[in-house]
Design a protein around this motif. Sequence first.
Motif, PDB file in Angstrom:
ATOM      1  N   LEU A 162      -5.506  -3.966  -0.757  1.00 54.04           N
ATOM      2  CA  LEU A 162      -4.936  -2.617  -0.663  1.00 54.04           C
ATOM      3  C   LEU A 162      -4.156  -2.214  -1.917  1.00 54.04           C
ATOM      4  CD1 LEU A 162      -3.630  -2.606   3.029  1.00 54.04           C
ATOM      5  CD2 LEU A 162      -5.618  -1.394   2.125  1.00 54.04           C
ATOM      6  N   LYS A 163      -3.986  -3.114  -2.852  1.00 56.67           N
ATOM      7  CA  LYS A 163      -3.238  -2.800  -4.068  1.00 56.67           C
ATOM      8  C   LYS A 163      -3.855  -1.600  -4.790  1.00 56.67           C
ATOM      9  CE  LYS A 163      -1.446  -4.796  -8.356  1.00 56.67           C
ATOM     10  NZ  LYS A 163      -1.361  -6.017  -9.215  1.00 56.67           N
ATOM     11  N   GLY A 164      -3.031  -0.559  -4.979  1.00 55.42           N
ATOM     12  CA  GLY A 164      -3.472   0.635  -5.681  1.00 55.42           C
ATOM     13  C   GLY A 164      -4.326   1.579  -4.853  1.00 55.42           C
ATOM     14  N   VAL A 165      -4.576   1.247  -3.602  1.00 48.57           N
ATOM     15  CA  VAL A 165      -5.427   2.073  -2.733  1.00 48.57           C
ATOM     16  C   VAL A 165      -4.572   3.112  -2.013  1.00 48.57           C
ATOM     17  CG1 VAL A 165      -7.065   2.048  -0.818  1.00 48.57           C
ATOM     18  CG2 VAL A 165      -6.996   0.122  -2.424  1.00 48.57           C
ATOM     19  N   LYS A 166      -5.036   4.358  -2.008  1.00 46.70           N
ATOM     20  CA  LYS A 166      -4.296   5.459  -1.367  1.00 46.70           C
ATOM     21  C   LYS A 166      -4.586   5.462   0.131  1.00 46.70           C
ATOM     22  CE  LYS A 166      -6.345   8.268  -4.157  1.00 46.70           C
ATOM     23  NZ  LYS A 166      -6.863   9.503  -4.798  1.00 46.70           N
ATOM     24  N   ILE A 167      -3.540   5.187   0.904  1.00 46.72           N
ATOM     25  CA  ILE A 167      -3.692   5.018   2.351  1.00 46.72           C
ATOM     26  C   ILE A 167      -2.753   5.960   3.106  1.00 46.72           C
ATOM     27  CG2 ILE A 167      -3.441   3.398   4.288  1.00 46.72           C
ATOM     28  CD1 ILE A 167      -5.743   2.620   2.545  1.00 46.72           C
ATOM     29  N   ARG A 168      -3.289   6.644   4.113  1.00 48.56           N
ATOM     30  CA  ARG A 168      -2.436   7.461   4.980  1.00 48.56           C
ATOM     31  C   ARG A 168      -1.585   6.541   5.838  1.00 48.56           C
ATOM     32  NH1 ARG A 168      -1.851   9.695  10.194  1.00 48.56           N
ATOM     33  NH2 ARG A 168      -3.390   8.212  10.948  1.00 48.56           N
ATOM     34  N   VAL A 169      -0.267   6.755   5.772  1.00 48.02           N
ATOM     35  CA  VAL A 169       0.651   5.975   6.596  1.00 48.02           C
ATOM     36  C   VAL A 169       1.089   6.815   7.790  1.00 48.02           C
ATOM     37  CG1 VAL A 169       1.457   4.497   4.729  1.00 48.02           C
ATOM     38  CG2 VAL A 169       2.626   6.665   5.155  1.00 48.02           C
ATOM     39  N   VAL A 170       1.497   6.124   8.843  1.00 42.13           N
ATOM     40  CA  VAL A 170       1.757   6.776  10.117  1.00 42.13           C
ATOM     41  C   VAL A 170       3.232   6.815  10.472  1.00 42.13           C
ATOM     42  CG1 VAL A 170       1.181   6.694  12.585  1.00 42.13           C
ATOM     43  CG2 VAL A 170      -0.497   5.934  10.901  1.00 42.13           C
ATOM     44  N   THR A 174       4.091   1.129   9.088  1.00 41.28           N
ATOM     45  CA  THR A 174       2.920   1.162   8.206  1.00 41.28           C
ATOM     46  C   THR A 174       3.332   1.398   6.756  1.00 41.28           C
ATOM     47  OG1 THR A 174       2.578   3.507   8.771  1.00 41.28           O
ATOM     48  CG2 THR A 174       1.293   1.879   9.991  1.00 41.28           C
ATOM     49  N   SER A 175       4.390   2.166   6.557  1.00 46.10           N
ATOM     50  CA  SER A 175       4.891   2.382   5.191  1.00 46.10           C
ATOM     51  C   SER A 175       5.357   1.070   4.576  1.00 46.10           C
ATOM     52  CB  SER A 175       6.043   3.388   5.205  1.00 46.10           C
ATOM     53  OG  SER A 175       5.606   4.664   5.628  1.00 46.10           O
ATOM     54  N   GLN A 176       6.063   0.274   5.363  1.00 46.20           N
ATOM     55  CA  GLN A 176       6.567  -1.011   4.875  1.00 46.20           C
ATOM     56  C   GLN A 176       5.431  -2.001   4.616  1.00 46.20           C
ATOM     57  OE1 GLN A 176       9.788  -2.030   4.106  1.00 46.20           O
ATOM     58  NE2 GLN A 176      10.199   0.164   4.227  1.00 46.20           N
ATOM     59  N   ILE A 177       4.441  -2.015   5.499  1.00 42.22           N
ATOM     60  CA  ILE A 177       3.299  -2.919   5.311  1.00 42.22           C
ATOM     61  C   ILE A 177       2.545  -2.562   4.034  1.00 42.22           C
ATOM     62  CG2 ILE A 177       1.063  -3.625   6.247  1.00 42.22           C
ATOM     63  CD1 ILE A 177       2.306  -3.238   9.063  1.00 42.22           C
ATOM     64  N   LEU A 178       2.304  -1.270   3.847  1.00 40.48           N
ATOM     65  CA  LEU A 178       1.571  -0.840   2.655  1.00 40.48           C
ATOM     66  C   LEU A 178       2.361  -1.150   1.387  1.00 40.48           C
ATOM     67  CD1 LEU A 178      -1.084   0.537   1.827  1.00 40.48           C
ATOM     68  CD2 LEU A 178       0.177   2.692   1.723  1.00 40.48           C
ATOM     69  N   LYS A 179       3.664  -0.960   1.435  1.00 45.32           N
ATOM     70  CA  LYS A 179       4.518  -1.269   0.286  1.00 45.32           C
ATOM     71  C   LYS A 179       4.422  -2.750  -0.071  1.00 45.32           C
ATOM     72  CE  LYS A 179       9.330  -0.978  -1.291  1.00 45.32           C
ATOM     73  NZ  LYS A 179      10.722  -0.571  -0.912  1.00 45.32           N
ATOM     74  N   LEU A 180       4.394  -3.599   0.954  1.00 42.51           N
ATOM     75  CA  LEU A 180       4.316  -5.041   0.757  1.00 42.51           C
ATOM     76  C   LEU A 180       3.047  -5.436   0.022  1.00 42.51           C
ATOM     77  CD1 LEU A 180       5.766  -7.737   1.553  1.00 42.51           C
ATOM     78  CD2 LEU A 180       4.282  -7.789   3.548  1.00 42.51           C
ATOM     79  N   PHE A 181       1.960  -4.700   0.291  1.00 39.87           N
ATOM     80  CA  PHE A 181       0.673  -5.013  -0.342  1.00 39.87           C
ATOM     81  C   PHE A 181       0.344  -4.082  -1.504  1.00 39.87           C
ATOM     82  CE2 PHE A 181       0.344  -7.067   3.801  1.00 39.87           C
ATOM     83  CZ  PHE A 181      -0.127  -8.325   3.437  1.00 39.87           C
ATOM     84  N   PRO A 189      -0.105  13.756   9.360  1.00 37.66           N
ATOM     85  CA  PRO A 189      -0.465  13.522  10.764  1.00 37.66           C
ATOM     86  C   PRO A 189      -1.952  13.234  10.910  1.00 37.66           C
ATOM     87  CG  PRO A 189      -0.111  15.859  10.371  1.00 37.66           C
ATOM     88  CD  PRO A 189       0.326  15.150   9.127  1.00 37.66           C
ATOM     89  N   ALA A 190      -2.308  12.584  12.011  1.00 38.25           N
ATOM     90  CA  ALA A 190      -3.691  12.149  12.245  1.00 38.25           C
ATOM     91  C   ALA A 190      -4.734  13.270  12.149  1.00 38.25           C
ATOM     92  CB  ALA A 190      -3.790  11.446  13.591  1.00 38.25           C
ATOM     93  N   PRO A 191      -4.458  14.481  12.695  1.00 42.25           N
ATOM     94  CA  PRO A 191      -5.490  15.524  12.625  1.00 42.25           C
ATOM     95  C   PRO A 191      -5.866  15.949  11.203  1.00 42.25           C
ATOM     96  CG  PRO A 191      -3.893  16.050  14.335  1.00 42.25           C
ATOM     97  CD  PRO A 191      -3.334  14.896  13.552  1.00 42.25           C
ATOM     98  N   LYS A 192      -5.049  15.576  10.223  1.00 40.90           N
ATOM     99  CA  LYS A 192      -5.339  15.930   8.830  1.00 40.90           C
ATOM    100  C   LYS A 192      -6.219  14.897   8.133  1.00 40.90           C
ATOM    101  CE  LYS A 192      -2.904  19.764   8.036  1.00 40.90           C
ATOM    102  NZ  LYS A 192      -3.525  20.993   7.494  1.00 40.90           N
ATOM    103  N   THR A 193      -6.489  13.773   8.802  1.00 44.71           N
ATOM    104  CA  THR A 193      -7.167  12.660   8.152  1.00 44.71           C
ATOM    105  C   THR A 193      -8.556  13.023   7.630  1.00 44.71           C
ATOM    106  OG1 THR A 193      -5.978  11.185   9.663  1.00 44.71           O
ATOM    107  CG2 THR A 193      -7.743  10.219   8.374  1.00 44.71           C
ATOM    108  N   ILE A 201      -8.295  12.807  -1.230  1.00 41.27           N
ATOM    109  CA  ILE A 201      -6.846  12.621  -1.374  1.00 41.27           C
ATOM    110  C   ILE A 201      -6.437  11.216  -0.953  1.00 41.27           C
ATOM    111  CG2 ILE A 201      -4.583  13.422  -0.561  1.00 41.27           C
ATOM    112  CD1 ILE A 201      -5.852  16.211  -0.279  1.00 41.27           C
ATOM    113  N   ILE A 202      -7.167  10.649   0.001  1.00 39.57           N
ATOM    114  CA  ILE A 202      -6.904   9.281   0.430  1.00 39.57           C
ATOM    115  C   ILE A 202      -8.180   8.442   0.323  1.00 39.57           C
ATOM    116  CG2 ILE A 202      -5.002   9.848   1.988  1.00 39.57           C
ATOM    117  CD1 ILE A 202      -6.996   9.669   4.334  1.00 39.57           C
ATOM    118  N   ASP A 203      -7.976   7.130   0.151  1.00 37.69           N
ATOM    119  CA  ASP A 203      -9.088   6.178   0.162  1.00 37.69           C
ATOM    120  C   ASP A 203      -9.251   5.572   1.552  1.00 37.69           C
ATOM    121  OD1 ASP A 203      -9.493   6.292  -2.733  1.00 37.69           O
ATOM    122  OD2 ASP A 203      -7.618   5.162  -2.877  1.00 37.69           O
ATOM    123  N   GLY A 204      -8.173   5.596   2.320  1.00 38.38           N
ATOM    124  CA  GLY A 204      -8.208   4.978   3.637  1.00 38.38           C
ATOM    125  C   GLY A 204      -7.040   5.431   4.479  1.00 38.38           C
ATOM    126  N   SER A 205      -6.952   4.863   5.673  1.00 42.81           N
ATOM    127  CA  SER A 205      -5.897   5.279   6.589  1.00 42.81           C
ATOM    128  C   SER A 205      -5.597   4.171   7.589  1.00 42.81           C
ATOM    129  CB  SER A 205      -6.330   6.531   7.353  1.00 42.81           C
ATOM    130  OG  SER A 205      -5.368   6.895   8.330  1.00 42.81           O
TER     131      SER A 205
END
Length: 337
Positions: A162-170, A174-181, A189-193, A201-205
Amino acid sequence: MKKLALILVAFSIVATFAVRASAETLLRFNVWVPSLHFVVVKGYKPWAAKVEKATAGRVKIQFTTKSLGAPPRQFDLAKSGVADITWGVQGYTAGRFVSAEIGELPFNGDQAEALSVALWRTHNKYFAAADEYKGVKILGLHTHSPGQVMVNSRKVEALADLKGVKIRVVNPATSQILKLFHGVPVRAPAPKTYELFSKGIIDGSFMTADGVLAFKLGKFAKYYVEAPGGLYNTSFFVAMNPGKWNGISASDRKAIEAVSGEALAKQFGAAWDDSDRRGQKLVRGSAKVTSIKGAGLAALKTKLAFLEKDWFKKVKAIGIDGPAALKYMRAQAAAYK
């Protein structure tokens, strides 16, 4: 005399309808997800039908055809009376509902119904006294099925990818997990995914399998990384404006409570489990799925243990015994049948 009789009959009919109308309460429930989303079809509407039946038709619920406010505003819409009833995600307003973050922690469980009922029981036993939902009447709390991570345009077969990957956080977890990696967070919000994926705008979610299905994300699910019990989860609330609540008779309030609370948690959770089973089929048919297990899972649990410790500190500040609450919730979920 005949004319007078007709007038009296007409007056009687009008009076009857007036009394009937005054005895009925129509509540407006704000809807911000697609109208055919399973939580509307299998959650909101069956619950509304139960409310109407329990009150012998005196309380009816009407659903908006267009949202009265953005997803993060749902609590305030109910509090202010813009809507009578709202359904919202505590994590969309990070830090506001600290107790609810228990439902966002990783590895909480694989069944939304069991975890939802456990969350409601834990709220009543450990959290209610903190009064974090002051200003509304809380009709229910629940979670969704275990959340994982899906990726479209980048090869991700492990969380380290996930390093450098743009991910939608919830939510905060999830923000802390993504920061760790070392991923790049995008909050929405989910309906915008779907839109975020379509525009690059995002690579994943962070997403549940049922979310892949409900928001039509199958074509974007090229890689899917999952862990037993979920990499995260999400807490939801159903809130009602207190003025509207107090305007209902005591007997009807009691009837509504009987089909809300734990009953609501069970129903909404079951709806999620049903959709998750169908979503799993879609994900496994479209994505390369990596299941974290064995030594890798043990190492991940150790690495993410700080999330629980951080939550313990936050709730201690508002008088909540975090370790006891988490132990209780997980035990309730594990024992649920």
